[in-house]
Enzyme design. Sequence first.
Site: not given
Ligand SMILES: *Cc1c(COP(=O)(O)O)cnc(C)c1O
Length: 406
Positions: A195, A223, A255
């Site tokens: 991330s 991602h 995302k």
């Molecule tokens: C953003 C993210 C999460 C968390 O997801 P949310 O739905 O925002 O709680 C988990 N793992 C990774 C790799 C992330 O980038």
Amino acid sequence: MSARGAPRPKQPMPGAAQRLDERLRAELESLHAQSLYRQRRIVEGPQGAEITVNGQRLLNFSSNDYLGLAAHPALATAARRALDEYGTGSGAAHLVTGHTRAHHALEAELAEFVQRPQALLFSSGYLANLGIAGALAGRGDRVLEDRLNHASLLDAGLLCGARFSRYAHADAKALAARLQQTGKRKLAMTDGVFSMDGDLAPLPDMARVSAAAGAMLVVDDAHGFGVLGEHGRGTLEHFRLGLEEVPVLMATLGKALGSFGAFVAGSEALIETLIQKARTYIYTTAPPAAWAAATRAALKLLREESWRRGKLHVLIARLRAGAAQLDLPILESRTAIQPLMIGDAARALAVSKDLEARGILAVAIRPPTVPAGRARLRLTLTAAHSEAQVDQLLDALARVMKTVSD
Ligand SMILES: *Cc1c(COP(=O)(O)O)cnc(C)c1O
């Protein structure tokens, strides 16, 4: 008499709140002094290539809205229709009365899209990761994670009660060595796309060493989902890995899908196990049906408008070519995450501030989100950006990086 005999209401020690505040203020001051203090920005209006932040219009290179869907009218329309049909609140957890036909249809569509037998919605990616580890590992088991995994995966490993350790970043050999250790069940958990770095986990090698050691491989594709692979199915599609190699896939919907929440996809037995045992699934209110409806609309766009993914990759190539020409310290990455390595936290803040003065939002990422001495600007591109806007970013970076390095 009666007044004297009545029990007195318990008073806190005089000054207790004040003492607490003094201690907290000292800790906050120390964060300030280390350039690690974090502040929220107030955003007006929708997400997009440009957003209004603290009243200022800025070119936005800090969101995870990779396909530019967060403010797409089709999502809002679907949500509005579902609000009329279902109202706002879901009323209860999924296992009580919160699981509507809209949620159920979204699960079926997600499972079909990632070509797995079943999928299960979670209220967030953070909760999904805690739920997976808690349901699949516990005392006597072993959880192994990449050193640079997302905080939610690390917390999941720490909290599930298993023996927990981290291996060297993106190093399947290091994982294989750890898998020699004893443990009843072994769980290897990794980001698909890291991330804060944007690089990929070596999933084919990891799948091989996990299978050889009888370990379960769990991939968090927050991602990669929507961004990588011919159809946007993510990092597993990119590497052509299926259920056999990676039995547990988690991806988020907040995302690339421009919505909110997360899902886990796998076999029927896996999903049934999560329904029975994942505490973060059982003991939390289901997200609203309108959210499920909006996410279904997003998934439809993801399937039908492959140009979004195509455009994103054109912009990524443009940024990388420009950055190479300018000799900018951008990390190796083929994803929407293009980190500009700065190092020092105070310096990263200064660069971010300079860019903001030039109308560009590029948030500085500092410890503990990244290791000490590895502060950076986590630049992200989306399908909503234009080539001209990427050039504007490069232009601003050329000027700002020159003044900062002097
Ligand atoms: C953003 C993210 C999460 C968390 O997801 P949310 O739905 O925002 O709680 C988990 N793992 C990774 C790799 C992330 O980038």
